[in-house]
Design an enzyme around this catalytic site. Structure first.
Site, PDB file in Angstrom:
ATOM      1  CG  ASP A  73      -2.852  -8.379   0.766  1.00 11.30           C
ATOM      2  OD1 ASP A  73      -2.075  -8.688   1.686  1.00 11.30           O
ATOM      3  OD2 ASP A  73      -3.862  -7.652   0.941  1.00 11.30           O
ATOM      4  CG  HIS A  77      -6.401  -5.198   1.863  1.00  9.89           C
ATOM      5  ND1 HIS A  77      -5.835  -6.086   2.769  1.00  9.89           N
ATOM      6  CD2 HIS A  77      -7.520  -4.721   2.444  1.00  9.89           C
ATOM      7  CE1 HIS A  77      -6.590  -6.124   3.859  1.00  9.89           C
ATOM      8  NE2 HIS A  77      -7.615  -5.317   3.685  1.00  9.89           N
ATOM      9  CG  HIS A 108      -1.966  -1.022   1.228  1.00  7.65           C
ATOM     10  ND1 HIS A 108      -2.813  -1.244   0.167  1.00  7.65           N
ATOM     11  CD2 HIS A 108      -2.293  -1.955   2.169  1.00  7.65           C
ATOM     12  CE1 HIS A 108      -3.619  -2.261   0.449  1.00  7.65           C
ATOM     13  NE2 HIS A 108      -3.323  -2.711   1.655  1.00  7.65           N
ATOM     14  CG  ASP A 146      -4.873  -9.924   3.569  1.00  8.60           C
ATOM     15  OD1 ASP A 146      -4.649 -10.432   2.448  1.00  8.60           O
ATOM     16  OD2 ASP A 146      -4.576  -8.746   3.850  1.00  8.60           O
TER      17      ASP A 146
HETATM   18 ZN   LIG Z   1      -4.001  -7.103   2.815  1.00  6.95          ZN
END
Ligand SMILES: [Zn+2]
Length: 312
Positions: free
Chosen positions: A168, A170, A131, A249
């Site tokens: 991931d 995200h 991120h 995740d």
């Molecule tokens: Zn993540």
């Protein structure tokens, strides 16, 4: 260092365990301990070569982040207590060293794999990185570790084409920002959508293969996305080396999000991508830990990933 003949290097550092954002923060030191425990329970500790992560050098960071950002992170490091960089991301006195080790792990991993000492390397490090944009820490991330590693392959080792594979839950918004329209890089990713950080679906650059997945998507939907979207793009691109942003995740046991991947999906996707690396990249793979907050599932999933990387 042990097991010089091991196919896979495992890179970590004790300082990555000392980065602590507070008692109830999900991105917690116990994540790395859970991975260490799972290596023993999975009986693979003897089949991987252990290395300590070095500190990233300024030149490594500056390939990704402008100097004022790196200086601001150094200046923000507190002598005591916790300082927040964004609502989710904080520094304690041990964080700067951990962040430098996390980025430095990717540099060492890349050096080991390009030199042919190991076919692959996994970096069990925190804070995670995908991120972090060029100029902004966010979403538990400070330096973009996978971007530092990929740039090292391109700009130090002279590779011309590398792929980044991000599973991931995200979207890796920072990595996308850093490499959008960089023709040397193909990024393929899956992520829950709509979900944090609410990016990745609006007109992505041509070198981004983004597959948003609806909440509730499980193994079948994930594998279909990989087979239909990732694998043809990866085969056509023929990367000379592959980097994973390996976040775990999306696992069904992980409360951070609402995808429903199983342990076996991580072995499967790793095997599929390894075939790409074997065909065009001499099998060269570097994998950076990103998310994964359900400790048992995280440990088991990393073992699945490592077994597939090492052909165990
Ligand atoms: Zn993540």
């Amino acid at each position: 260092m042990a097991g010089a003949a091991a196919a896979t290097a495992f890179i970590t550092h004790g300082e990555c365990l000392r980065h602590d954002m507070g008692a109830y923060h999900p991105e917690c030191p116990a994540r790395l301990a859970a991975i260490d425990d799972a290596l023993i329970a999975g009986r693979i500790a003897d089949f991987i070569a252990h290395y300590e992560a070095p500190l990233a050098a300024e030149e490594h960071l500056l390939r990704v982040h402008p100097r004022p950002y790196v200086e601001a992170i150094r200046a923000a490091a507190p002598a005591r207590g916790i300082v927040h960089l964004d609502p989710d991301t904080a520094m304690c006195p041990a964080t700067l060293a951990a962040a430098l080790r996390a980025a430095g792990a990717g540099v060492l991993a890349t050096d080991l794999v390009v030199a042919g000492k190991h076919a692959s390397a996994f970096c069990s490090v925190r804070p995670p990185g995908h991120h972090a944009t060029r100029t902004r820490a966010m979403g538990f991330c400070i330096f973009n570790n996978v971007a530092v590693a990929a740039k090292h392959a391109l700009e130090h080792h002279g590779l011309e084409r590398v792929a980044i594979v991000d599973f991931d839950v995200h979207h890796g918004n920072g990595t996308e920002e850093i490499f959008a329209d960089d023709a040397r890089v193909l990024m393929v990713s899956t992520f829950q959508h709509p979900f944090y950080p609410y990016s990745g679906t609006e007109d992505p650059a041509a070198n981004m293969v983004n597959v948003p997945l609806a909440a509730g998507t499980g193994s079948a939907g994930f594998r279909e996305a990989v087979e239909k979207a990732w694998l043809p793009a990866l085969a056509a691109f023929a990367p000379q080396m592959v980097f994973f942003s390996a976040g775990f995740d999306a696992h069904v046991e992980d409360d951070m999000a609402m995808l429903r991947f199983a342990d076996a999906d991580y072995a499967w996707v790793t095997g599929q991508v390894k075939r790409v690396a074997d065909r065009s990249g001499q099998g060269r793979i570097v994998s950076m830990l990103e998310g994964g907050y359900a400790l048992g599932a995280l440990g088991r999933s990393v073992v699945q990933h490592l077994k597939a990387l090492g052909g165990l």
